[in-house]
Design an enzyme around this catalytic site. Sequence first.
Site, PDB file in Angstrom:
ATOM      1  CG  ASP A  10      -1.895   1.079   1.312  1.00 13.48           C
ATOM      2  OD1 ASP A  10      -3.012   0.850   1.791  1.00 13.48           O
ATOM      3  OD2 ASP A  10      -1.559   2.220   0.923  1.00 13.48           O
ATOM      4  CG  ASP A 110      -2.980   3.480  -2.253  1.00 11.98           C
ATOM      5  OD1 ASP A 110      -4.035   2.812  -2.238  1.00 11.98           O
ATOM      6  OD2 ASP A 110      -2.483   3.997  -1.248  1.00 11.98           O
ATOM      7  CD  GLU A 111      -5.107  -1.021  -0.205  1.00 10.19           C
ATOM      8  OE1 GLU A 111      -5.757  -2.047  -0.036  1.00 10.19           O
ATOM      9  OE2 GLU A 111      -5.444   0.106   0.222  1.00 10.19           O
TER      10      GLU A 111
HETATM   11  N1  DCP Z   1      -8.194   9.168  -1.174  1.00  9.91           N
HETATM   12  C1  DCP Z   1      -9.128  10.170  -1.418  1.00  9.91           C
HETATM   13  N2  DCP Z   1     -10.109  10.445  -0.492  1.00  9.91           N
HETATM   14  C2  DCP Z   1     -10.201   9.724   0.664  1.00  9.91           C
HETATM   15  C3  DCP Z   1      -9.273   8.697   0.913  1.00  9.91           C
HETATM   16  C4  DCP Z   1      -8.260   8.450  -0.033  1.00  9.91           C
HETATM   17  O1  DCP Z   1      -9.053  10.822  -2.459  1.00  9.91           O
HETATM   18  N3  DCP Z   1     -11.168  10.006   1.548  1.00  9.91           N
HETATM   19  C5  DCP Z   1      -7.109   8.941  -2.153  1.00  9.91           C
HETATM   20  C6  DCP Z   1      -5.885   9.740  -1.770  1.00  9.91           C
HETATM   21  C7  DCP Z   1      -4.911   8.743  -1.223  1.00  9.91           C
HETATM   22  C8  DCP Z   1      -5.300   7.473  -1.967  1.00  9.91           C
HETATM   23  O2  DCP Z   1      -6.699   7.573  -2.198  1.00  9.91           O
HETATM   24  O3  DCP Z   1      -3.566   9.117  -1.431  1.00  9.91           O
HETATM   25  C9  DCP Z   1      -4.971   6.207  -1.213  1.00  9.91           C
HETATM   26  O4  DCP Z   1      -5.702   6.156  -0.002  1.00  9.91           O
HETATM   27  P1  DCP Z   1      -5.133   5.546   1.332  1.00  9.91           P
HETATM   28  O5  DCP Z   1      -6.280   5.300   2.219  1.00  9.91           O
HETATM   29  O6  DCP Z   1      -4.234   4.369   1.031  1.00  9.91           O
HETATM   30  O7  DCP Z   1      -4.293   6.727   1.983  1.00  9.91           O
HETATM   31  P2  DCP Z   1      -2.867   7.311   1.656  1.00  9.91           P
HETATM   32  O8  DCP Z   1      -2.132   6.493   0.647  1.00  9.91           O
HETATM   33  O9  DCP Z   1      -3.002   8.736   1.300  1.00  9.91           O
HETATM   34  O10 DCP Z   1      -2.140   7.245   3.052  1.00  9.91           O
HETATM   35  P3  DCP Z   1      -1.533   6.004   3.856  1.00  9.91           P
HETATM   36  O11 DCP Z   1      -0.068   6.301   3.991  1.00  9.91           O
HETATM   37  O12 DCP Z   1      -2.239   6.039   5.156  1.00  9.91           O
HETATM   38  O13 DCP Z   1      -1.806   4.764   3.068  1.00  9.91           O
HETATM   39 CA    CA Z   2      -1.898   4.260   0.848  1.00  7.71          CA
HETATM   40 CA    CA Z   3      -4.786   2.276   0.156  1.00  2.00          CA
END
Ligand code: DCP
Ligand code: CA
Ligand code: CA
Length: 367
Positions: A10, A110-111
């Site tokens: 992730d 992203d996963e």
């Molecule tokens: N995303 C979004 N709105 C949300 C949640 C996520 O647009 N409410 C988008 C932005 C993130 C991406 O999806 O970058 C991936 O979500 P993740 O939940 O994996 O969060 P992140 O990658 O940003 O952070 P982490 O380091 O916690 O995985």
């Molecule tokens: Ca992520």
């Molecule tokens: Ca994710």
Amino acid sequence: MQNRVVMLADFDYFYAQCEELRNPAIKDKPVVVGVYSGRTEESGAVSTSNYIARKYGVKSGMPLFLAKRKLEGTDVVFFKVDHEYYDQISDRVMQIFRSYATNFEQVSVDEAYLDVTEQVEGSFEKARDYAQKIKIDVKNQVGISFSVGIGPNKLIAKIACDSQKPDGLTIVKPHVAKVFLESLDVDRLLGVGKKTSIKMTELGIRTVGDLAKFDCQRLIEVFGKVIGIYFHNAANAVDNEPVQEQGDAESISRIGTLKQDTCDLEFILQKTEELTDDVFKEVVEKNLSFKQVAIYVVRTDLSSKSRSVTFDQPSKDKETIRRHVRVLFEKFLNESTLEIRRVGVKVSGFSREEPKQKQLSNFFQIG
Ligand code: DCP
Ligand code: CA
Ligand code: CA
């Protein structure tokens, strides 16, 4: 049977990390990526933020004005989401992941799950080194960091991954998997949303351990057979879902930037040749036939265009893609005089040879 070794990767603070990648100077500042609704200058919501901004209490989904307030007095940098760019980074990393796994399954931008049982000969010790190697490779080639969870199945890999971020590497071996889950709140399991969680509380189930001990027959009565059995198994760290590509993709595409802006057909086709190879590889892996080929073009003034062709009989061969890409570009270059900066190849209109077995996870929203 040998136990499986399943990895979930992730990407860390993904959209914000992408922005850092193209603006290295902002790396030590709070970074917030948002969707601007356009009503007023500040209306909209936070998509994500880097870990520096999170220290100030910024969270995904929060209104932008609130994030701004929390970060007042800092040198925060705000960005508007740029999906095309994030998809491009994602594609490149996923392509690298694919080369490291026997079975690969992308679950979101992203996963992805990687079944690496063969590569590490079923050894969780080797899996640690293997994951490090992938991390370094991706860092060198693309510049992105990600967190990894490794377990005997997808369920454990996912929860392991969530337990340590960013740049985490968490391994949960089969014999400790059940204990690892025991103390977690039951809503950490895929499929336990708000409603289910309330129902579970009523049944006296708070943790995954409570659920594991709960009478399976009773669960079936309350949640139905499929879901009841799923909950029982999941709580006991049992998950036999294979790692496999989701077959319901509507299209497969690759986009790339040309080495120089051009109107030269042969120069463009050199690039689309690479993209076609990648697209075709995925078509073969997913065992698909396609009925549509499309090209995508971004010109020097940043305007983008696409052209497509649909045929009557589904095709399975690469030559068909190459031929149509050439014809589409020939036509396009006749119509447009602006130089081209980026190009893409896409196939769609899929049919599949054998229907895929329905996966249990399809019952639930992946979130
Ligand atoms: N995303 C979004 N709105 C949300 C949640 C996520 O647009 N409410 C988008 C932005 C993130 C991406 O999806 O970058 C991936 O979500 P993740 O939940 O994996 O969060 P992140 O990658 O940003 O952070 P982490 O380091 O916690 O995985
Ligand atoms: Ca992520
Ligand atoms: Ca994710």
